[in-house]
Enzyme design. Structure first.
Site, PDB file in Angstrom:
ATOM      1  N   ASP A   1       0.762  -1.121  -0.128  1.00 14.97           N
ATOM      2  CA  ASP A   1       0.230  -0.099  -0.067  1.00 14.97           C
ATOM      3  C   ASP A   1       0.856   1.224  -0.055  1.00 14.97           C
ATOM      4  O   ASP A   1       1.984   1.131   0.051  1.00 14.97           O
ATOM      5  CB  ASP A   1      -0.871   0.053   1.089  1.00 14.97           C
ATOM      6  CG  ASP A   1      -0.283  -0.017   2.512  1.00 14.97           C
ATOM      7  OD1 ASP A   1       1.031   0.317   2.580  1.00 14.97           O
ATOM      8  OD2 ASP A   1      -0.837  -0.137   3.652  1.00 14.97           O
TER       9      ASP A   1
ATOM     10  N   ASP B   1      -7.585  -7.405   1.532  1.00  8.36           N
ATOM     11  CA  ASP B   1      -6.605  -7.603   2.576  1.00  8.36           C
ATOM     12  C   ASP B   1      -7.241  -6.983   3.978  1.00  8.36           C
ATOM     13  O   ASP B   1      -8.184  -6.184   3.892  1.00  8.36           O
ATOM     14  CB  ASP B   1      -5.307  -6.913   2.217  1.00  8.36           C
ATOM     15  CG  ASP B   1      -5.384  -5.156   2.750  1.00  8.36           C
ATOM     16  OD1 ASP B   1      -5.119  -4.964   3.959  1.00  8.36           O
ATOM     17  OD2 ASP B   1      -6.107  -4.626   2.017  1.00  8.36           O
TER      18      ASP B   1
END
Length: 376
Positions: free
Chosen positions: A92, A271
């Protein structure tokens, strides 16, 4: 990177596909265990792959930048070699951590200045810098730098935030095109759709990110406090706006029910820290429902942890033994529970995929949501 859409459920937008990367192929829908600092807490990579069936893990740009740092990662040959994981990795952007963990943050057009949560040292994240960090990490899939506003942000703030995220996205792609991977494998860059829970902002964001013709698209800023039905409404809205021939990644979500609802609305990738975080605190997600292993009712229950599950810990250990370890504060309890929960999540998306390919997802999903959400 390539995405092949194999089948769509006839009664919903649920999809089964394949994502091909230089580090392997990912069967979607997929759940990605969160390896924040290059490790999934309490789980050996061997067990993560062989027992849980993980095909891809997630690393965090913010945490890896602070430690061990990009110098160490580059000298190691990238995160894959540093942590001995030879399958795909997604990172990320670090934006969520900057806005949720970092103290004394200051947002500007340039980027975000913040203080490290570790030692208070001062840092600056810019769109260009975040791309550079992810190049050094070597992730197969990178995320663009964005602002993640709170779920209850007023409309005016959400609109200004989205405008800033759009300008940052242009800078991210400029930097992405100006740079090359450092370790010989291809790296994708996914833009992130923001806009809080305002349909017009989400629509504008989706239309803006589409122009970059990216390898895939992420959906951010959900599961941050808004009611679940509102989250599902936003996902459903984006199902009709994002390209159907590219993977969609719903960031930071969630419960087993959240995953199934997202899959029904066309999401391919998920996720969440919930499997490991909740596992460390004694909550198990099982094929029969949710178990609080701390409850006294399990003290003398010598049945397997989850006889319907696929991981070795599910039948090797009993509920009574796991409760004993948990109450005693033994670290093995967190290891067993974490591996079990991750195995369950990955089993769940495999089951969803099987039903999509069979054309039975729409009839299977309501019962599955009810079953996996009940408290035992």
């Amino acid at each position: 990177m390539n995405f092949e859409l194999l089948h769509t459920d006839p009664g919903s937008s649920a999809r089964a596909g394949l994502i091909s990367t230089n580090h392997g192929t990912i069967e979607t829908p997929i759940f990605m265990p969160v390896g924040t600092v290059g490790s999934v807490k309490g789980v050996f990579h061997r067990d993560l792959a062989d027992e849980a069936g993980a095909q891809i893990i997630l690393g965090n740009t913010y945490h890896l930048y602070l430690r061990p740092g990009t110098d160490i990662l580059e000298r190691a040959g990238g995160l894959h070699r540093f942590c001995s994981w030879d399958r795909p990795i997604l990172t990320d952007s670090g934006g969520f951590q900057v806005f949720s963990l970092a103290g004394c943050r200051k947002l500007s057009e340039e980027g975000c200045r913040f203080s490290s949560h570790i030692d208070g040292s001062k840092h600056l994240f810019t769109p260009e810098g975040v791309i550079d960090i992810q190049r050094s990490i070597g992730a197969d899939i990178m995320m663009a730098f964005d602002e993640c506003p709170p779920g209850d942000a007023p409309y005016d703030y959400a609109a200004r935030s989205l405008d800033l995220t759009c300008r940052w996205l242009e800078r991210c792609f400029d930097r992405y095109r100006q740079t090359e991977p450092k370790y010989g494998h291809y790296q994708s860059l996914f833009p992130i759709v923001q806009g809080c829970t305002y349909p017009d902002l989400r629509t504008r964001s989706a239309e803006f990110v589409r122009q970059f013709d990216a390898d895939g698209y992420a959906i951010g800023g959900l599961a941050v406090g808004e009611p679940a039905p509102v989250m599902y409404e936003m996902i459903g809205l984006l199902d009709g706006l994002l390209p159907r021939d590219k993977p969609r990644y719903l960031m930071g979500v969630g419960t087993p029910a959240n995953l199934l609802e997202g899959i029904e609305r066309g999401v391919d990738m998920f996720d969440c820290v919930m499997p490991t975080r909740n596992g460390r605190n004694g909550m198990l997600f099982t094929t029969e429902g949710i178990v609080n292993i701390r409850n006294v009712k399990w003290r003398d229950d010598f049945s397997p942890i989850d006889p319907g599950a696929t991981c070795f810990v599910d039948t090797a250990y009993t509920k009574a033994y796991l409760r004993h370890l948990t109450v005693a504060g033994e670290m093995m309890a967190a290891q067993i529970a974490s591996l079990h929960n991750l195995s369950f999540y990955l089993w769940l998306v495999r089951e969803a995929r099987r039903h999509i390919l069979d054309g039975t997802f729409s009839s299977w999903k309501p019962g599955a949501v009810e079953r996996f959400s009940r408290r035992l």
